[in-house]
Scaffold this active site. Sequence first.
Site, mmCIF file in Angstrom:
data_model
loop_
_atom_site.group_PDB
_atom_site.id
_atom_site.type_symbol
_atom_site.label_atom_id
_atom_site.label_comp_id
_atom_site.label_asym_id
_atom_site.label_seq_id
_atom_site.Cartn_x
_atom_site.Cartn_y
_atom_site.Cartn_z
ATOM 1 N N GLY A 147 0.834 -1.204 0.000
ATOM 2 C CA GLY A 147 0.000 0.000 0.000
ATOM 3 C C GLY A 147 0.863 1.246 0.000
ATOM 4 O O GLY A 147 2.096 1.178 -0.096
ATOM 5 N N LYS A 200 5.486 6.610 2.189
ATOM 6 C CA LYS A 200 5.062 5.417 2.904
ATOM 7 C C LYS A 200 5.557 5.484 4.350
ATOM 8 O O LYS A 200 6.423 6.278 4.671
ATOM 9 C CB LYS A 200 5.630 4.163 2.223
ATOM 10 C CG LYS A 200 4.856 3.800 0.967
ATOM 11 C CD LYS A 200 5.311 2.486 0.348
ATOM 12 C CE LYS A 200 5.352 1.314 1.276
ATOM 13 N NZ LYS A 200 4.052 1.046 1.956
ATOM 14 N N GLU A 248 9.820 -2.159 4.322
ATOM 15 C CA GLU A 248 9.109 -1.993 3.042
ATOM 16 C C GLU A 248 10.061 -1.500 1.956
ATOM 17 O O GLU A 248 9.990 -1.955 0.809
ATOM 18 C CB GLU A 248 7.952 -0.998 3.210
ATOM 19 C CG GLU A 248 6.802 -1.560 4.028
ATOM 20 C CD GLU A 248 5.723 -0.531 4.366
ATOM 21 O OE1 GLU A 248 4.601 -0.957 4.632
ATOM 22 O OE2 GLU A 248 6.002 0.673 4.380
ATOM 23 N N LYS A 262 -5.582 8.415 -2.376
ATOM 24 C CA LYS A 262 -4.125 8.474 -2.108
ATOM 25 C C LYS A 262 -3.365 9.199 -3.221
ATOM 26 O O LYS A 262 -2.181 9.476 -3.091
ATOM 27 C CB LYS A 262 -3.563 7.053 -1.976
ATOM 28 C CG LYS A 262 -4.224 6.181 -0.905
ATOM 29 C CD LYS A 262 -3.714 6.503 0.458
ATOM 30 C CE LYS A 262 -4.296 5.658 1.574
ATOM 31 N NZ LYS A 262 -3.909 4.280 1.596
HETATM 32 C C1 5RP Z 1 2.921 1.037 6.236
HETATM 33 C C2 5RP Z 1 2.605 1.725 4.960
HETATM 34 C C3 5RP Z 1 1.240 1.491 4.392
HETATM 35 O O1 5RP Z 1 1.374 0.897 3.150
HETATM 36 C C4 5RP Z 1 0.536 2.804 4.271
HETATM 37 O O2 5RP Z 1 0.510 3.422 5.560
HETATM 38 C C5 5RP Z 1 -0.892 2.650 3.750
HETATM 39 O O3 5RP Z 1 -1.679 2.007 4.700
HETATM 40 P P1 5RP Z 1 -3.209 1.659 4.427
HETATM 41 O O4 5RP Z 1 -3.236 0.661 3.338
HETATM 42 O O5 5RP Z 1 -3.685 1.093 5.760
HETATM 43 O O6 5RP Z 1 -3.917 2.937 4.070
HETATM 44 O O7 5RP Z 1 3.394 2.413 4.369
HETATM 45 O O8 5RP Z 1 4.178 1.452 6.726
#
Ligand code: 5RP
Length: 262
Positions: A90, A102, A111, A129
């Site tokens: 994500g 991120k 990540e 997003k």
């Molecule tokens: C975790 C991340 C996630 O991918 C990002 O925060 C998006 O989260 P979500 O899918 O819950 O909106 O970078 O470190």
Amino acid sequence: MTAELSPIDKAKYAAARRSVDFVESGMKLGLGTGSTAAWMVRCLAERVKAEGLKVTCVATSKRTATLARDLGLSVVGMDDVKWLDLTIDGTDEFDPNLNLIKGGGAALLQEKIVATASDRMIVIADAAKEVAQLGAFPLPVEVIPFGWQTTKALIEETLYSLDVLNREVTLRLNRKRPLKTDEGHYILDLNLKRIGNPRQLALVLNQIPGVVENGLFIDICDVVVIGNGDGRVTVRDINSGRVEDAAVDMTLDANVFTDLGD
Ligand code: 5RP
């Protein structure tokens, strides 16, 4: 089956569902962290179960590893495979060049390691997003606990020479104590409002002693899958320039929902 989900969750599910179509048997996969990535892990587990796919997974956080194992996926350490075919994760923001912010889920370090060591990174996101310019979402920076206030002061000083709109830096807390990442580090959130030059900022931040990594992913993401609450998805490939629209059948995959347990 999806009636009880919010529109945002439906959008996240749609993107996640479409992204696992890119998985092929024999692949080594990076599994992201966060609520959208959790949908992807569930959809992946369903495909593996239904089609007997053989995949080996590396998780970007302890919670993703637990979810994936609970759903029957094979999870190994990064050093067991060293390189991956595909990572699906994500994001908190993505811009027209598919540069990302991120780390909202505090897993940015793993990540970034996992995505960088992948032939291809696919980002899955709801349409909210997408931004014209990065920076509305506070930029997470992972720092060593030792001397973190000195590191924070150095970051604040450095920001004065950079093209950002705001310069507020806060320590991320969890129940009134500093949040600790899976690697035992702290997170500083940089509320910048607008990042004029993300590439420069990413490089400069990582020169500051005490900074382990920052949440700017520059030239790492290859494809974004954008989901909408009605099941429509757009797949945008930055390398080929191709854009495809499709629709995910939101009434299928009953097992994904019964597996939820949360
Ligand atoms: C975790 C991340 C996630 O991918 C990002 O925060 C998006 O989260 P979500 O899918 O819950 O909106 O970078 O470190």
